[in-house]
Design a protein around this motif. Sequence first.
Motif, PDB file in Angstrom:
ATOM      1  N   ALA A  45     -37.177  35.819  48.168  1.00 40.89           N
ATOM      2  CA  ALA A  45     -36.537  34.502  48.317  1.00 40.89           C
ATOM      3  C   ALA A  45     -35.170  34.669  48.972  1.00 40.89           C
ATOM      4  CB  ALA A  45     -36.404  33.807  46.961  1.00 40.89           C
ATOM      5  N   HIS A  46     -34.430  35.684  48.555  1.00 43.26           N
ATOM      6  CA  HIS A  46     -33.126  35.973  49.172  1.00 43.26           C
ATOM      7  C   HIS A  46     -33.298  36.289  50.663  1.00 43.26           C
ATOM      8  CE1 HIS A  46     -29.045  37.503  49.620  1.00 43.26           C
ATOM      9  NE2 HIS A  46     -29.591  38.508  50.290  1.00 43.26           N
ATOM     10  N   GLN A  47     -34.276  37.117  50.991  1.00 42.40           N
ATOM     11  CA  GLN A  47     -34.541  37.479  52.388  1.00 42.40           C
ATOM     12  C   GLN A  47     -34.837  36.234  53.227  1.00 42.40           C
ATOM     13  OE1 GLN A  47     -34.544  40.541  53.835  1.00 42.40           O
ATOM     14  NE2 GLN A  47     -35.528  40.087  55.763  1.00 42.40           N
ATOM     15  N   ILE A  48     -35.683  35.364  52.701  1.00 40.39           N
ATOM     16  CA  ILE A  48     -36.074  34.155  53.432  1.00 40.39           C
ATOM     17  C   ILE A  48     -34.892  33.222  53.641  1.00 40.39           C
ATOM     18  CG2 ILE A  48     -37.467  32.040  53.266  1.00 40.39           C
ATOM     19  CD1 ILE A  48     -39.582  33.828  51.785  1.00 40.39           C
ATOM     20  N   THR A  49     -34.075  33.039  52.599  1.00 42.41           N
ATOM     21  CA  THR A  49     -33.002  32.036  52.675  1.00 42.41           C
ATOM     22  C   THR A  49     -31.708  32.565  53.267  1.00 42.41           C
ATOM     23  OG1 THR A  49     -32.316  32.529  50.405  1.00 42.41           O
ATOM     24  CG2 THR A  49     -33.904  30.744  50.717  1.00 42.41           C
ATOM     25  N   GLN A  50     -31.279  33.731  52.829  1.00 45.56           N
ATOM     26  CA  GLN A  50     -29.956  34.221  53.219  1.00 45.56           C
ATOM     27  C   GLN A  50     -29.965  35.097  54.468  1.00 45.56           C
ATOM     28  OE1 GLN A  50     -27.386  32.891  51.470  1.00 45.56           O
ATOM     29  NE2 GLN A  50     -29.041  31.810  50.432  1.00 45.56           N
ATOM     30  N   VAL A  51     -31.016  35.884  54.653  1.00 49.97           N
ATOM     31  CA  VAL A  51     -31.077  36.802  55.792  1.00 49.97           C
ATOM     32  C   VAL A  51     -31.724  36.126  57.000  1.00 49.97           C
ATOM     33  CG1 VAL A  51     -31.929  39.027  56.606  1.00 49.97           C
ATOM     34  CG2 VAL A  51     -31.123  38.793  54.242  1.00 49.97           C
ATOM     35  N   LEU A  52     -32.904  35.555  56.784  1.00 49.10           N
ATOM     36  CA  LEU A  52     -33.631  34.927  57.889  1.00 49.10           C
ATOM     37  C   LEU A  52     -33.224  33.474  58.112  1.00 49.10           C
ATOM     38  CD1 LEU A  52     -37.148  36.404  57.130  1.00 49.10           C
ATOM     39  CD2 LEU A  52     -35.494  37.173  58.847  1.00 49.10           C
ATOM     40  N   ARG A  53     -32.533  32.900  57.135  1.00 47.13           N
ATOM     41  CA  ARG A  53     -32.025  31.517  57.225  1.00 47.13           C
ATOM     42  C   ARG A  53     -33.135  30.501  57.486  1.00 47.13           C
ATOM     43  NH1 ARG A  53     -27.051  32.301  55.710  1.00 47.13           N
ATOM     44  NH2 ARG A  53     -25.752  33.786  56.812  1.00 47.13           N
ATOM     45  N   ARG A  54     -34.279  30.692  56.824  1.00 44.09           N
ATOM     46  CA  ARG A  54     -35.362  29.719  56.918  1.00 44.09           C
ATOM     47  C   ARG A  54     -34.970  28.480  56.141  1.00 44.09           C
ATOM     48  NH1 ARG A  54     -37.597  30.792  61.197  1.00 44.09           N
ATOM     49  NH2 ARG A  54     -35.549  31.670  61.381  1.00 44.09           N
ATOM     50  N   ARG A  55     -35.453  27.350  56.565  1.00 47.91           N
ATOM     51  CA  ARG A  55     -35.120  26.065  55.960  1.00 47.91           C
ATOM     52  C   ARG A  55     -36.400  25.300  55.635  1.00 47.91           C
ATOM     53  NH1 ARG A  55     -31.016  28.173  54.776  1.00 47.91           N
ATOM     54  NH2 ARG A  55     -29.157  28.199  56.045  1.00 47.91           N
ATOM     55  N   ILE A  72     -47.784  28.926  55.708  1.00 50.39           N
ATOM     56  CA  ILE A  72     -47.070  28.132  54.717  1.00 50.39           C
ATOM     57  C   ILE A  72     -45.980  27.315  55.384  1.00 50.39           C
ATOM     58  CG2 ILE A  72     -45.657  28.253  52.611  1.00 50.39           C
ATOM     59  CD1 ILE A  72     -48.553  29.368  52.322  1.00 50.39           C
ATOM     60  N   GLU A  73     -45.861  26.048  54.993  1.00 48.36           N
ATOM     61  CA  GLU A  73     -44.714  25.232  55.380  1.00 48.36           C
ATOM     62  C   GLU A  73     -43.785  25.170  54.176  1.00 48.36           C
ATOM     63  OE1 GLU A  73     -43.577  20.680  56.461  1.00 48.36           O
ATOM     64  OE2 GLU A  73     -45.356  21.525  57.431  1.00 48.36           O
ATOM     65  N   LEU A  74     -42.553  25.632  54.376  1.00 46.53           N
ATOM     66  CA  LEU A  74     -41.590  25.659  53.286  1.00 46.53           C
ATOM     67  C   LEU A  74     -41.146  24.246  52.936  1.00 46.53           C
ATOM     68  CD1 LEU A  74     -39.415  28.686  54.450  1.00 46.53           C
ATOM     69  CD2 LEU A  74     -41.394  28.677  52.911  1.00 46.53           C
ATOM     70  N   SER A  75     -41.057  23.963  51.635  1.00 47.16           N
ATOM     71  CA  SER A  75     -40.652  22.635  51.197  1.00 47.16           C
ATOM     72  C   SER A  75     -39.367  22.652  50.379  1.00 47.16           C
ATOM     73  CB  SER A  75     -41.774  21.968  50.397  1.00 47.16           C
ATOM     74  OG  SER A  75     -42.150  22.784  49.311  1.00 47.16           O
ATOM     75  N   ASP A  76     -39.162  23.676  49.563  1.00 44.67           N
ATOM     76  CA  ASP A  76     -37.954  23.796  48.751  1.00 44.67           C
ATOM     77  C   ASP A  76     -37.407  25.203  48.968  1.00 44.67           C
ATOM     78  OD1 ASP A  76     -35.928  23.350  46.932  1.00 44.67           O
ATOM     79  OD2 ASP A  76     -37.194  23.697  45.171  1.00 44.67           O
ATOM     80  N   VAL A  77     -36.209  25.282  49.514  1.00 45.12           N
ATOM     81  CA  VAL A  77     -35.655  26.579  49.887  1.00 45.12           C
ATOM     82  C   VAL A  77     -34.325  26.778  49.169  1.00 45.12           C
ATOM     83  CG1 VAL A  77     -34.903  28.013  51.821  1.00 45.12           C
ATOM     84  CG2 VAL A  77     -36.788  26.421  52.136  1.00 45.12           C
ATOM     85  N   ARG A  78     -34.345  27.660  48.163  1.00 44.43           N
ATOM     86  CA  ARG A  78     -33.139  28.026  47.418  1.00 44.43           C
ATOM     87  C   ARG A  78     -33.041  29.544  47.386  1.00 44.43           C
ATOM     88  NH1 ARG A  78     -34.285  25.620  41.909  1.00 44.43           N
ATOM     89  NH2 ARG A  78     -36.429  25.425  42.646  1.00 44.43           N
ATOM     90  N   SER A  79     -31.859  30.059  47.133  1.00 45.10           N
ATOM     91  CA  SER A  79     -31.686  31.510  47.185  1.00 45.10           C
ATOM     92  C   SER A  79     -32.495  32.249  46.118  1.00 45.10           C
ATOM     93  CB  SER A  79     -30.211  31.877  47.066  1.00 45.10           C
ATOM     94  OG  SER A  79     -29.692  31.425  45.831  1.00 45.10           O
TER      95      SER A  79
END
Length: 103
Positions: A45-55, A72-79
């Motif tokens: 989750a950290h990689q997706i949100t903080q490193v790759l900055r997916r939204r 997958i389509e991301l719907s809720d993105v938290r660290s």
Amino acid sequence: KWGGAALSRIQVHSEASQRRSLIHRFFVSPESISGDAVEITGAQAHQITQVLRRRSGDNIIVLDDTGGKFLIELSDVRSDLVSGQVIERLAETGEPSVCITLY
């Protein structure tokens, strides 16, 4: 000699191929996928949100260790928690069937 229309189609096709190849893949446990819902926690989750900055609205691919591959389509993105919906089940090709030996 290339015409403008032909060149435009080639560029569009190439750009679309590049976008598809840039979708990040994540290996998750089968328990992370429940029906069409996916939840990813911890370091991923950290990689997706903080490193790759997916939204929210971005796409990723997840693979479980049972051979499943999902777009997958991301719907809720938290660290600490990323959730999304399965929008497509993809065919997993696995290892190639051709053996190549390099010298």
